[in-house]
Design a protein around this motif. Sequence first.
Motif, PDB file in Angstrom:
ATOM      1  N   VAL A 163      16.419  59.389 108.942  1.00  0.00           N
ATOM      2  CA  VAL A 163      17.981  59.288 108.750  1.00  0.00           C
ATOM      3  C   VAL A 163      18.093  58.284 107.635  1.00  0.00           C
ATOM      4  O   VAL A 163      17.545  57.564 107.490  1.00  0.00           O
ATOM      5  N   GLU A 164      19.636  58.943 107.897  1.00  0.00           N
ATOM      6  CA  GLU A 164      20.588  57.731 106.693  1.00  0.00           C
ATOM      7  C   GLU A 164      21.957  56.815 106.910  1.00  0.00           C
ATOM      8  O   GLU A 164      22.495  58.006 108.178  1.00  0.00           O
ATOM      9  N   PHE A 165      21.765  56.256 106.970  1.00  0.00           N
ATOM     10  CA  PHE A 165      23.233  55.536 107.602  1.00  0.00           C
ATOM     11  C   PHE A 165      24.151  54.972 106.207  1.00  0.00           C
ATOM     12  O   PHE A 165      23.517  54.806 105.146  1.00  0.00           O
ATOM     13  N   ARG A 166      25.372  54.996 106.287  1.00  0.00           N
ATOM     14  CA  ARG A 166      26.451  54.032 105.063  1.00  0.00           C
ATOM     15  C   ARG A 166      26.913  53.153 106.140  1.00  0.00           C
ATOM     16  O   ARG A 166      28.214  53.351 106.950  1.00  0.00           O
ATOM     17  N   ILE A 167      26.994  51.671 105.416  1.00  0.00           N
ATOM     18  CA  ILE A 167      27.853  50.895 106.327  1.00  0.00           C
ATOM     19  C   ILE A 167      28.631  49.735 105.315  1.00  0.00           C
ATOM     20  O   ILE A 167      27.684  49.629 103.865  1.00  0.00           O
ATOM     21  N   GLY A 168      29.534  49.379 105.489  1.00  0.00           N
ATOM     22  CA  GLY A 168      29.201  47.885 104.848  1.00  0.00           C
ATOM     23  C   GLY A 168      30.895  48.431 103.873  1.00  0.00           C
ATOM     24  O   GLY A 168      31.355  49.332 104.164  1.00  0.00           O
ATOM     25  N   ASP A 169      31.051  47.551 102.972  1.00  0.00           N
ATOM     26  CA  ASP A 169      32.140  47.447 102.866  1.00  0.00           C
ATOM     27  C   ASP A 169      32.746  48.418 101.019  1.00  0.00           C
ATOM     28  O   ASP A 169      33.020  48.972 100.954  1.00  0.00           O
ATOM     29  N   ASP A 170      30.485  48.659 100.399  1.00  0.00           N
ATOM     30  CA  ASP A 170      30.772  49.893  99.593  1.00  0.00           C
ATOM     31  C   ASP A 170      29.209  50.976 100.644  1.00  0.00           C
ATOM     32  O   ASP A 170      29.505  52.075  99.098  1.00  0.00           O
ATOM     33  N   GLU A 171      29.777  50.834 101.397  1.00  0.00           N
ATOM     34  CA  GLU A 171      29.345  52.300 101.970  1.00  0.00           C
ATOM     35  C   GLU A 171      27.854  52.197 101.513  1.00  0.00           C
ATOM     36  O   GLU A 171      27.244  53.317 101.477  1.00  0.00           O
ATOM     37  N   ASP A 172      27.212  51.221 101.900  1.00  0.00           N
ATOM     38  CA  ASP A 172      25.619  51.306 100.797  1.00  0.00           C
ATOM     39  C   ASP A 172      24.766  51.877 102.188  1.00  0.00           C
ATOM     40  O   ASP A 172      24.703  52.351 103.599  1.00  0.00           O
ATOM     41  N   GLU A 173      23.796  52.258 101.840  1.00  0.00           N
ATOM     42  CA  GLU A 173      22.754  53.078 102.556  1.00  0.00           C
ATOM     43  C   GLU A 173      21.555  52.640 102.676  1.00  0.00           C
ATOM     44  O   GLU A 173      20.858  51.806 102.164  1.00  0.00           O
TER      45      GLU A 173
END
Length: 139
Positions: free
Chosen positions: A44-54
């Motif tokens: 599974v993968e998330f995108r988070i933070g200011d740059d949508e880091d994975e």
Amino acid sequence: MFRGFATLNFYADDIGAARDWYAELFGVEAYYAYPPAPAAPAYVEFRIGDDEDEIGFIDRRYAPPGEAGPPGGAIMHWHVDDLQGTVDRLLAMGAKEHRPITEHGDGSGFVTASVVDPFGNVLGVMHNPHYLEIVGKRS
């Protein structure tokens, strides 16, 4: 040429539990799962933070030999706005202290901490004035 952080991978024995724990921590659902539901995910993968880091979670059975053992190796630190509050929340969610909140250098605001998540991964958090400076230049 190094262009930037792309994906950080952690391992877990129970991907569903890791997905749910991090969804609660991040406040967003994972955007990707393989194989897709209704099958149990192996990744599974998330995108988070200011740059949508994975940040991705891989079923530990797919880890290279020796890679998914006890916490160790490099620690990636995520910038957070409230370091103490974030560490307190992580501990309340069941993470264990790895390294306490520690100021580095000459007192210019670089402060780190790390925890071991319930799945055995080291998660670093920090206050980083340089990160804030770079993000501020984008505005």
